[in-house]
Design a protein around this motif. Structure first.
Motif, PDB file in Angstrom:
ATOM      1  N   ALA A  82       0.833  -1.206   0.000  1.00 42.67           N
ATOM      2  CA  ALA A  82       0.000   0.000   0.000  1.00 42.67           C
ATOM      3  C   ALA A  82       0.868   1.256   0.000  1.00 42.67           C
ATOM      4  CB  ALA A  82      -0.942   0.005   1.202  1.00 42.67           C
ATOM      5  N   LYS A  83       1.866   1.285   0.847  1.00 45.59           N
ATOM      6  CA  LYS A  83       2.765   2.443   0.914  1.00 45.59           C
ATOM      7  C   LYS A  83       3.542   2.592  -0.400  1.00 45.59           C
ATOM      8  CE  LYS A  83       6.517   4.361   3.687  1.00 45.59           C
ATOM      9  NZ  LYS A  83       7.438   4.093   4.792  1.00 45.59           N
ATOM     10  N   TYR A  84       3.983   1.475  -0.955  1.00 45.57           N
ATOM     11  CA  TYR A  84       4.714   1.500  -2.226  1.00 45.57           C
ATOM     12  C   TYR A  84       3.854   2.107  -3.336  1.00 45.57           C
ATOM     13  CZ  TYR A  84       6.622  -0.133  -6.641  1.00 45.57           C
ATOM     14  OH  TYR A  84       7.083  -0.186  -7.937  1.00 45.57           O
ATOM     15  N   TRP A  85       2.637   1.561  -3.526  1.00 43.06           N
ATOM     16  CA  TRP A  85       1.765   2.070  -4.587  1.00 43.06           C
ATOM     17  C   TRP A  85       1.366   3.509  -4.309  1.00 43.06           C
ATOM     18  CZ3 TRP A  85       2.005  -0.036  -9.037  1.00 43.06           C
ATOM     19  CH2 TRP A  85       2.222  -1.413  -9.167  1.00 43.06           C
ATOM     20  N   GLY A  86       1.143   3.853  -3.050  1.00 41.63           N
ATOM     21  CA  GLY A  86       0.819   5.232  -2.698  1.00 41.63           C
ATOM     22  C   GLY A  86       1.921   6.199  -3.088  1.00 41.63           C
ATOM     23  N   SER A  87       3.180   5.769  -2.947  1.00 40.29           N
ATOM     24  CA  SER A  87       4.310   6.633  -3.321  1.00 40.29           C
ATOM     25  C   SER A  87       4.354   6.874  -4.833  1.00 40.29           C
ATOM     26  CB  SER A  87       5.636   6.021  -2.847  1.00 40.29           C
ATOM     27  OG  SER A  87       6.005   4.908  -3.657  1.00 40.29           O
ATOM     28  N   LEU A  88       3.661   6.011  -5.590  1.00 39.16           N
ATOM     29  CA  LEU A  88       3.583   6.172  -7.050  1.00 39.16           C
ATOM     30  C   LEU A  88       2.283   6.867  -7.467  1.00 39.16           C
ATOM     31  CD1 LEU A  88       4.856   2.644  -8.169  1.00 39.16           C
ATOM     32  CD2 LEU A  88       6.171   4.774  -8.003  1.00 39.16           C
ATOM     33  N   GLY A  89       1.509   7.303  -6.473  1.00 39.40           N
ATOM     34  CA  GLY A  89       0.243   7.960  -6.764  1.00 39.40           C
ATOM     35  C   GLY A  89      -0.859   7.007  -7.176  1.00 39.40           C
ATOM     36  N   GLU A  90      -0.727   5.754  -6.794  1.00 47.07           N
ATOM     37  CA  GLU A  90      -1.694   4.712  -7.156  1.00 47.07           C
ATOM     38  C   GLU A  90      -2.267   4.075  -5.891  1.00 47.07           C
ATOM     39  OE1 GLU A  90      -2.497   3.919 -10.257  1.00 47.07           O
ATOM     40  OE2 GLU A  90      -0.931   4.942 -11.378  1.00 47.07           O
ATOM     41  N   ASP A  91      -3.407   3.421  -6.035  1.00 47.78           N
ATOM     42  CA  ASP A  91      -3.907   2.595  -4.951  1.00 47.78           C
ATOM     43  C   ASP A  91      -3.759   1.136  -5.375  1.00 47.78           C
ATOM     44  OD1 ASP A  91      -5.852   2.484  -6.879  1.00 47.78           O
ATOM     45  OD2 ASP A  91      -7.523   2.881  -5.541  1.00 47.78           O
ATOM     46  N   SER A  92      -3.976   0.246  -4.437  1.00 49.80           N
ATOM     47  CA  SER A  92      -3.772  -1.174  -4.701  1.00 49.80           C
ATOM     48  C   SER A  92      -4.850  -1.990  -4.020  1.00 49.80           C
ATOM     49  CB  SER A  92      -2.395  -1.604  -4.181  1.00 49.80           C
ATOM     50  OG  SER A  92      -2.224  -2.995  -4.263  1.00 49.80           O
ATOM     51  N   PHE A  93      -5.225  -3.070  -4.637  1.00 54.51           N
ATOM     52  CA  PHE A  93      -6.202  -3.984  -4.049  1.00 54.51           C
ATOM     53  C   PHE A  93      -5.632  -4.664  -2.808  1.00 54.51           C
ATOM     54  CE2 PHE A  93      -8.409  -8.153  -3.953  1.00 54.51           C
ATOM     55  CZ  PHE A  93      -9.697  -7.686  -3.747  1.00 54.51           C
ATOM     56  N   TYR A  94      -4.330  -4.943  -2.818  1.00 53.36           N
ATOM     57  CA  TYR A  94      -3.668  -5.631  -1.703  1.00 53.36           C
ATOM     58  C   TYR A  94      -2.858  -4.616  -0.884  1.00 53.36           C
ATOM     59  CZ  TYR A  94      -4.775  -9.695  -4.549  1.00 53.36           C
ATOM     60  OH  TYR A  94      -5.440 -10.639  -5.268  1.00 53.36           O
ATOM     61  N   PRO A  95      -3.243  -4.355   0.366  1.00 52.27           N
ATOM     62  CA  PRO A  95      -2.487  -3.399   1.173  1.00 52.27           C
ATOM     63  C   PRO A  95      -1.113  -3.930   1.595  1.00 52.27           C
ATOM     64  CG  PRO A  95      -4.248  -4.380   2.469  1.00 52.27           C
ATOM     65  CD  PRO A  95      -4.415  -4.883   1.061  1.00 52.27           C
ATOM     66  N   TYR A  96      -0.982  -5.237   1.626  1.00 49.39           N
ATOM     67  CA  TYR A  96       0.310  -5.862   1.897  1.00 49.39           C
ATOM     68  C   TYR A  96       0.282  -7.264   1.303  1.00 49.39           C
ATOM     69  CZ  TYR A  96      -2.192  -8.135   5.758  1.00 49.39           C
ATOM     70  OH  TYR A  96      -3.086  -8.842   6.512  1.00 49.39           O
ATOM     71  N   VAL A  97       1.477  -7.809   1.134  1.00 56.14           N
ATOM     72  CA  VAL A  97       1.622  -9.187   0.683  1.00 56.14           C
ATOM     73  C   VAL A  97       2.492  -9.892   1.713  1.00 56.14           C
ATOM     74  CG1 VAL A  97       2.634 -10.707  -1.072  1.00 56.14           C
ATOM     75  CG2 VAL A  97       1.404  -8.625  -1.772  1.00 56.14           C
ATOM     76  N   GLU A  98       2.051 -11.074   2.143  1.00 51.05           N
ATOM     77  CA  GLU A  98       2.854 -11.885   3.049  1.00 51.05           C
ATOM     78  C   GLU A  98       3.123 -13.227   2.398  1.00 51.05           C
ATOM     79  OE1 GLU A  98       1.938 -10.193   7.453  1.00 51.05           O
ATOM     80  OE2 GLU A  98       0.715 -11.883   6.810  1.00 51.05           O
ATOM     81  N   ILE A  99       4.395 -13.602   2.400  1.00 52.43           N
ATOM     82  CA  ILE A  99       4.817 -14.885   1.856  1.00 52.43           C
ATOM     83  C   ILE A  99       5.362 -15.702   3.017  1.00 52.43           C
ATOM     84  CG2 ILE A  99       6.335 -16.066   0.234  1.00 52.43           C
ATOM     85  CD1 ILE A  99       6.429 -13.371  -1.341  1.00 52.43           C
ATOM     86  N   VAL A 100       4.696 -16.809   3.310  1.00 53.49           N
ATOM     87  CA  VAL A 100       5.092 -17.688   4.405  1.00 53.49           C
ATOM     88  C   VAL A 100       5.755 -18.922   3.807  1.00 53.49           C
ATOM     89  CG1 VAL A 100       4.273 -19.023   6.387  1.00 53.49           C
ATOM     90  CG2 VAL A 100       3.181 -16.839   5.817  1.00 53.49           C
ATOM     91  N   PHE A 101       6.893 -19.312   4.346  1.00 50.53           N
ATOM     92  CA  PHE A 101       7.642 -20.436   3.792  1.00 50.53           C
ATOM     93  C   PHE A 101       8.390 -21.177   4.895  1.00 50.53           C
ATOM     94  CE2 PHE A 101       9.946 -16.500   3.581  1.00 50.53           C
ATOM     95  CZ  PHE A 101      11.226 -16.786   4.024  1.00 50.53           C
ATOM     96  N   THR A 102       8.688 -22.432   4.617  1.00 53.17           N
ATOM     97  CA  THR A 102       9.368 -23.298   5.577  1.00 53.17           C
ATOM     98  C   THR A 102      10.810 -23.531   5.145  1.00 53.17           C
ATOM     99  OG1 THR A 102       7.297 -24.416   6.078  1.00 53.17           O
ATOM    100  CG2 THR A 102       9.323 -25.571   6.682  1.00 53.17           C
ATOM    101  N   ILE A 103      11.720 -23.401   6.087  1.00 51.67           N
ATOM    102  CA  ILE A 103      13.133 -23.693   5.854  1.00 51.67           C
ATOM    103  C   ILE A 103      13.476 -24.966   6.614  1.00 51.67           C
ATOM    104  CG2 ILE A 103      15.515 -22.916   6.182  1.00 51.67           C
ATOM    105  CD1 ILE A 103      13.859 -21.317   4.089  1.00 51.67           C
ATOM    106  N   SER A 104      13.788 -26.020   5.864  1.00 46.70           N
ATOM    107  CA  SER A 104      14.177 -27.276   6.509  1.00 46.70           C
ATOM    108  C   SER A 104      15.680 -27.519   6.396  1.00 46.70           C
ATOM    109  CB  SER A 104      13.397 -28.449   5.924  1.00 46.70           C
ATOM    110  OG  SER A 104      13.560 -28.504   4.534  1.00 46.70           O
ATOM    111  N   ASN A 105      16.328 -26.865   5.441  1.00 45.79           N
ATOM    112  CA  ASN A 105      17.771 -26.989   5.294  1.00 45.79           C
ATOM    113  C   ASN A 105      18.376 -25.596   5.148  1.00 45.79           C
ATOM    114  OD1 ASN A 105      20.412 -27.535   4.739  1.00 45.79           O
ATOM    115  ND2 ASN A 105      20.017 -28.834   2.953  1.00 45.79           N
ATOM    116  N   PRO A 106      18.733 -24.945   6.258  1.00 45.53           N
ATOM    117  CA  PRO A 106      19.238 -23.578   6.201  1.00 45.53           C
ATOM    118  C   PRO A 106      20.605 -23.449   5.526  1.00 45.53           C
ATOM    119  CG  PRO A 106      19.311 -24.402   8.444  1.00 45.53           C
ATOM    120  CD  PRO A 106      18.605 -25.439   7.627  1.00 45.53           C
TER     121      PRO A 106
END
Length: 140
Positions: A95-119
């Motif tokens: 949301a802040k990113y698109w706002g800085s470009l003068g745009e709005d966005s359907f998604y106010p944030y994106v979260e990507i959840v992932f599992t690390i089994s072999n660091p």
């Protein structure tokens, strides 16, 4: 000092020293890259938060906070020493990113959840983004 206070103190030290590159070695085991696919440019100046899930509960502990550079990257998200097995989450402030470009966005944030089994492996998690869609994958 209580365990909760020690954890808060430890987390504060990590955050203070680890602002997308300030603490991590050049070969960070976790990288990301934001691409604005709507106009074909890197997603620069986007705030990213990295969390790790507490193993005993569904609590997320903030590990790192940073901002993408001109190339849409946030190098040095985490050091090899701090990167252990577990469940992690990248939070992108769209949301802040698109706002800085003068745009709005359907998604106010994106979260990507992932599992690390072999660091010991390297993980690259790109975010391909437009105002009304996004996709991600495990890159190399």
């Amino acid at each position: 000092m209580s365990a909760a206070r020690r954890l808060h103190s430890f987390s504060s030290q990590i955050l203070a020293a680890n602002r997308c590159g300030a603490m991590a070695e050049p070969g960070s085991p976790l990288t990301t890259h934001v691409l604005n696919t709507a106009i074909g440019v890197p997603g620069s100046n986007m705030t990213i938060l990295l969390y790790k899930q507490d193993s005993s509960a569904a609590v997320w502990n903030l590990i790192t906070k940073g901002v993408t550079n001109a190339d849409g990257r946030c190098p040095g998200l985490i050091t090899r020493e701090l990167f252990t097995t577990g469940v992690y989450k990248l939070h992108f402030d769209t949301a802040k990113y698109w706002g800085s470009l003068g745009e709005d966005s359907f998604y106010p944030y994106v979260e990507i959840v992932f599992t690390i089994s072999n660091p010991a492996e390297k993980f690259h998690i790109p975010l391909l983004l437009s105002r009304f869609s996004y996709s991600t994958y495990r890159g190399s």
